[in-house]
Write a protein that holds these residues in place. Structure first.
Motif, PDB file in Angstrom:
ATOM      1  N   ALA A   1      14.729  14.802   1.981  1.00 38.82           N
ATOM      2  CA  ALA A   1      13.581  14.699   2.395  1.00 38.82           C
ATOM      3  C   ALA A   1      13.285  13.600   3.116  1.00 38.82           C
ATOM      4  O   ALA A   1      13.561  12.406   2.835  1.00 38.82           O
ATOM      5  N   ASP A   2      12.814  13.649   4.433  1.00 40.12           N
ATOM      6  CA  ASP A   2      12.555  12.348   5.375  1.00 40.12           C
ATOM      7  C   ASP A   2      11.329  12.822   6.338  1.00 40.12           C
ATOM      8  O   ASP A   2      10.952  14.111   6.171  1.00 40.12           O
TER       9      ASP A   2
ATOM     10  N   GLY B   1      14.007   4.195   1.282  1.00 37.80           N
ATOM     11  CA  GLY B   1      12.799   3.767   2.155  1.00 37.80           C
ATOM     12  C   GLY B   1      12.538   4.413   3.370  1.00 37.80           C
ATOM     13  O   GLY B   1      11.419   4.497   3.794  1.00 37.80           O
ATOM     14  N   LYS B   2      13.512   5.173   3.723  1.00 40.25           N
ATOM     15  CA  LYS B   2      13.358   6.232   4.868  1.00 40.25           C
ATOM     16  C   LYS B   2      13.495   7.487   4.603  1.00 40.25           C
ATOM     17  O   LYS B   2      12.826   8.443   4.942  1.00 40.25           O
ATOM     18  N   ALA B   3      14.697   7.900   3.628  1.00 42.94           N
ATOM     19  CA  ALA B   3      14.669   9.315   3.205  1.00 42.94           C
ATOM     20  C   ALA B   3      14.892   9.389   1.713  1.00 42.94           C
ATOM     21  O   ALA B   3      15.178   8.194   1.166  1.00 42.94           O
ATOM     22  N   VAL B   4      14.660  10.467   1.187  1.00 44.71           N
ATOM     23  CA  VAL B   4      14.874  10.745  -0.316  1.00 44.71           C
ATOM     24  C   VAL B   4      15.795  11.679  -0.465  1.00 44.71           C
ATOM     25  O   VAL B   4      15.763  12.862   0.159  1.00 44.71           O
ATOM     26  N   THR B   5      16.915  11.662  -1.303  1.00 45.83           N
ATOM     27  CA  THR B   5      17.754  12.355  -1.722  1.00 45.83           C
ATOM     28  C   THR B   5      17.811  12.462  -3.280  1.00 45.83           C
ATOM     29  O   THR B   5      17.384  11.600  -4.053  1.00 45.83           O
ATOM     30  N   GLY B   6      17.942  13.826  -3.903  1.00 36.37           N
ATOM     31  CA  GLY B   6      18.081  13.665  -5.392  1.00 36.37           C
ATOM     32  C   GLY B   6      18.596  15.312  -5.597  1.00 36.37           C
ATOM     33  O   GLY B   6      18.637  16.223  -4.749  1.00 36.37           O
ATOM     34  N   SER B   7      18.375  15.531  -6.810  1.00 38.10           N
ATOM     35  CA  SER B   7      18.934  16.766  -7.458  1.00 38.10           C
ATOM     36  C   SER B   7      17.908  17.157  -8.923  1.00 38.10           C
ATOM     37  O   SER B   7      17.748  16.090  -9.297  1.00 38.10           O
ATOM     38  N   TYR B   8      17.795  18.236  -9.043  1.00 38.77           N
ATOM     39  CA  TYR B   8      17.292  18.494 -10.469  1.00 38.77           C
ATOM     40  C   TYR B   8      17.727  19.590 -11.022  1.00 38.77           C
ATOM     41  O   TYR B   8      18.162  20.616 -10.225  1.00 38.77           O
ATOM     42  N   THR B   9      17.915  19.908 -12.373  1.00 36.44           N
ATOM     43  CA  THR B   9      18.729  20.884 -12.965  1.00 36.44           C
ATOM     44  C   THR B   9      17.676  21.519 -14.143  1.00 36.44           C
ATOM     45  O   THR B   9      17.000  20.635 -14.741  1.00 36.44           O
TER      46      THR B   9
ATOM     47  N   GLY C   1      16.772  24.557 -27.430  1.00 39.66           N
ATOM     48  CA  GLY C   1      17.398  25.222 -26.013  1.00 39.66           C
ATOM     49  C   GLY C   1      16.832  24.540 -24.773  1.00 39.66           C
ATOM     50  O   GLY C   1      17.061  25.014 -23.709  1.00 39.66           O
ATOM     51  N   THR C   2      16.209  23.202 -25.029  1.00 46.17           N
ATOM     52  CA  THR C   2      15.409  22.786 -23.868  1.00 46.17           C
ATOM     53  C   THR C   2      16.577  21.867 -23.104  1.00 46.17           C
ATOM     54  O   THR C   2      17.228  21.126 -23.673  1.00 46.17           O
ATOM     55  N   ASP C   3      17.031  22.117 -21.763  1.00 45.13           N
ATOM     56  CA  ASP C   3      17.761  21.602 -20.921  1.00 45.13           C
ATOM     57  C   ASP C   3      17.426  21.300 -19.575  1.00 45.13           C
ATOM     58  O   ASP C   3      17.389  22.168 -18.927  1.00 45.13           O
ATOM     59  N   PHE C   4      16.840  20.297 -19.000  1.00 42.78           N
ATOM     60  CA  PHE C   4      16.645  19.671 -17.882  1.00 42.78           C
ATOM     61  C   PHE C   4      16.757  18.268 -17.437  1.00 42.78           C
ATOM     62  O   PHE C   4      16.730  17.550 -18.467  1.00 42.78           O
ATOM     63  N   GLY C   5      16.836  18.144 -16.269  1.00 39.96           N
ATOM     64  CA  GLY C   5      16.689  16.586 -15.776  1.00 39.96           C
ATOM     65  C   GLY C   5      16.558  16.554 -14.331  1.00 39.96           C
ATOM     66  O   GLY C   5      16.683  17.693 -13.597  1.00 39.96           O
ATOM     67  N   GLN C   6      16.479  15.200 -13.782  1.00 40.08           N
ATOM     68  CA  GLN C   6      16.410  14.948 -12.298  1.00 40.08           C
ATOM     69  C   GLN C   6      16.740  13.726 -11.870  1.00 40.08           C
ATOM     70  O   GLN C   6      16.978  12.756 -12.870  1.00 40.08           O
ATOM     71  N   ASN C   7      17.428  13.368 -10.795  1.00 43.71           N
ATOM     72  CA  ASN C   7      17.691  12.075 -10.401  1.00 43.71           C
ATOM     73  C   ASN C   7      17.335  11.979  -8.799  1.00 43.71           C
ATOM     74  O   ASN C   7      17.282  13.029  -8.138  1.00 43.71           O
ATOM     75  N   GLU C   8      16.852  10.783  -8.397  1.00 47.59           N
ATOM     76  CA  GLU C   8      16.500  10.748  -7.117  1.00 47.59           C
ATOM     77  C   GLU C   8      16.618   9.406  -6.672  1.00 47.59           C
ATOM     78  O   GLU C   8      16.592   8.275  -7.506  1.00 47.59           O
ATOM     79  N   VAL C   9      17.049   9.133  -5.310  1.00 46.84           N
ATOM     80  CA  VAL C   9      17.469   7.965  -4.842  1.00 46.84           C
ATOM     81  C   VAL C   9      16.612   7.828  -3.341  1.00 46.84           C
ATOM     82  O   VAL C   9      16.677   8.902  -2.568  1.00 46.84           O
ATOM     83  N   SER C  10      15.867   6.668  -3.012  1.00 48.62           N
ATOM     84  CA  SER C  10      15.405   6.789  -1.894  1.00 48.62           C
ATOM     85  C   SER C  10      15.656   5.128  -1.189  1.00 48.62           C
ATOM     86  O   SER C  10      15.917   4.187  -1.672  1.00 48.62           O
TER      87      SER C  10
ATOM     88  N   PRO D   1      12.617   0.808  -1.397  1.00 48.18           N
ATOM     89  CA  PRO D   1      13.701   1.769  -2.031  1.00 48.18           C
ATOM     90  C   PRO D   1      13.399   1.767  -3.618  1.00 48.18           C
ATOM     91  O   PRO D   1      12.884   0.899  -4.151  1.00 48.18           O
ATOM     92  N   TYR D   2      13.990   3.024  -3.957  1.00 49.79           N
ATOM     93  CA  TYR D   2      13.899   3.236  -5.685  1.00 49.79           C
ATOM     94  C   TYR D   2      14.839   4.159  -5.953  1.00 49.79           C
ATOM     95  O   TYR D   2      15.705   4.552  -5.208  1.00 49.79           O
ATOM     96  N   GLN D   3      15.206   4.075  -7.364  1.00 55.33           N
ATOM     97  CA  GLN D   3      16.182   4.955  -7.854  1.00 55.33           C
ATOM     98  C   GLN D   3      15.590   5.394  -9.268  1.00 55.33           C
ATOM     99  O   GLN D   3      14.824   4.553 -10.013  1.00 55.33           O
ATOM    100  N   PHE D   4      15.770   6.613  -9.573  1.00 59.24           N
ATOM    101  CA  PHE D   4      15.324   7.100 -10.938  1.00 59.24           C
ATOM    102  C   PHE D   4      16.080   8.262 -11.426  1.00 59.24           C
ATOM    103  O   PHE D   4      16.511   8.972 -10.582  1.00 59.24           O
ATOM    104  N   GLU D   5      16.281   8.337 -12.886  1.00 60.72           N
ATOM    105  CA  GLU D   5      16.821   9.513 -13.441  1.00 60.72           C
ATOM    106  C   GLU D   5      16.578   9.701 -14.715  1.00 60.72           C
ATOM    107  O   GLU D   5      15.977   8.679 -15.666  1.00 60.72           O
ATOM    108  N   TYR D   6      16.240  11.075 -15.187  1.00 64.80           N
ATOM    109  CA  TYR D   6      15.786  11.402 -16.495  1.00 64.80           C
ATOM    110  C   TYR D   6      16.536  12.549 -16.968  1.00 64.80           C
ATOM    111  O   TYR D   6      17.224  13.487 -16.011  1.00 64.80           O
ATOM    112  N   GLY D   7      16.693  13.027 -18.068  1.00 63.18           N
ATOM    113  CA  GLY D   7      17.426  14.066 -18.747  1.00 63.18           C
ATOM    114  C   GLY D   7      16.830  14.430 -20.111  1.00 63.18           C
ATOM    115  O   GLY D   7      16.712  13.608 -20.888  1.00 63.18           O
TER     116      GLY D   7
END
Length: 168
Positions: free
Chosen positions: A85-86, A62-70, A51-60, A38-44
Motif C-alpha cells: 500500500a502506498d 515511511g512511503k510504502a507499507v508491505t506486509g502479509s497476514y494469515t 484451533g486458533t491460528d492467525f498472524g500478521q507482519n508489516e513493514v513500512s 518507518p516501522y515494523q511489527f509482527e505477531y502470531g
C-alpha cells in the motif's frame, strides 16, 4: 429609524459572512511537512487446543507499507494475504489458499474447554444433569371427575317477535 436600518445591515452582513456549507472542507488546509517514520511489527497466535491460528507482519519505510497476514479458515484451509500500500498505487493485495476445504456431513460435539486446575484438585463429586428424562409414552389419565352439581339458568330470554302463520 436609523437604529433599525443599522441592525438590519448588521444581521445581513453576519448572515452573508457565515459559510453556506458547514460540511465542506476548510478552504485553507494547513500543510504538514512531517516525515513519515518507518516501522515494523509482527505477531502470531497459535493455540492447538482451540484451533486458533492467525498472524500478521508489516513493514513500512515511511512511503510504502508491505506486509502479509494469515488465518486458519473453518473449512481447514489456510488463507494468506500479501499486500502493498502506498499513496500512488493504493492497496494491492494477493490472496492465496493452502490446503483443501473439508466439509464434513456430520458435525461432532461442540468444542468445550476443560477447566484448568492450576495445582488445585478437581472436585470429587459429579454433578447430575439439570434435566429429567421424559417417558417415551404418554400415560392415560385414570381419574375422570364428575361435577357434583348442575347449574340451572335463572334467566330465560323470551323472543319479542312472534311471527304469525301466513296460511289463512
Amino acid at each position: 429609524m436609523w437604529t433599525k436600518a443599522a441592525l438590519v445591515v448588521v444581521v445581513v452582513g453576519v448572515a452573508l459572512a457565515a459559510p453556506s456549507d458547514s460540511y465542506a472542507p476548510p478552504r485553507h488546509q494547513p500543510a504538514y511537512n512531517e516525515e513519515l517514520m518507518p516501522y515494523q511489527f509482527e505477531y502470531g497466535v497459535k493455540d492447538e487446543y482451540s484451533g486458533t491460528d492467525f498472524g500478521q507482519n508489516e513493514v513500512s519505510d515511511g512511503k510504502a507499507v508491505t506486509g502479509s497476514y494469515t488465518v486458519q479458515l473453518p473449512d481447514g484451509r489456510k488463507q494468506t494475504v500479501t499486500y502493498v500500500a502506498d499513496h500512488y498505487g493504493g492497496y494491492q493485495a494477493e490472496v492465496e489458499y493452502y490446503g483443501e476445504a473439508q466439509y464434513p456431513h456430520e458435525y461432532g460435539p461442540p468444542v468445550t474447554f476443560k477447566p484448568q486446575s492450576y495445582g488445585h484438585p478437581q472436585p470429587s463429586y459429579q454433578p447430575k444433569p439439570s434435566y429429567q428424562p421424559k417417558p417415551s409414552y404418554t400415560p392415560a389419565p385414570s381419574y375422570q371427575p364428575t361435577p357434583s352439581y348442575r347449574p340451572t339458568p335463572s334467566y330465560r330470554p323470551t323472543p319479542s317477535y312472534r311471527p304469525t302463520p301466513s296460511y289463512h
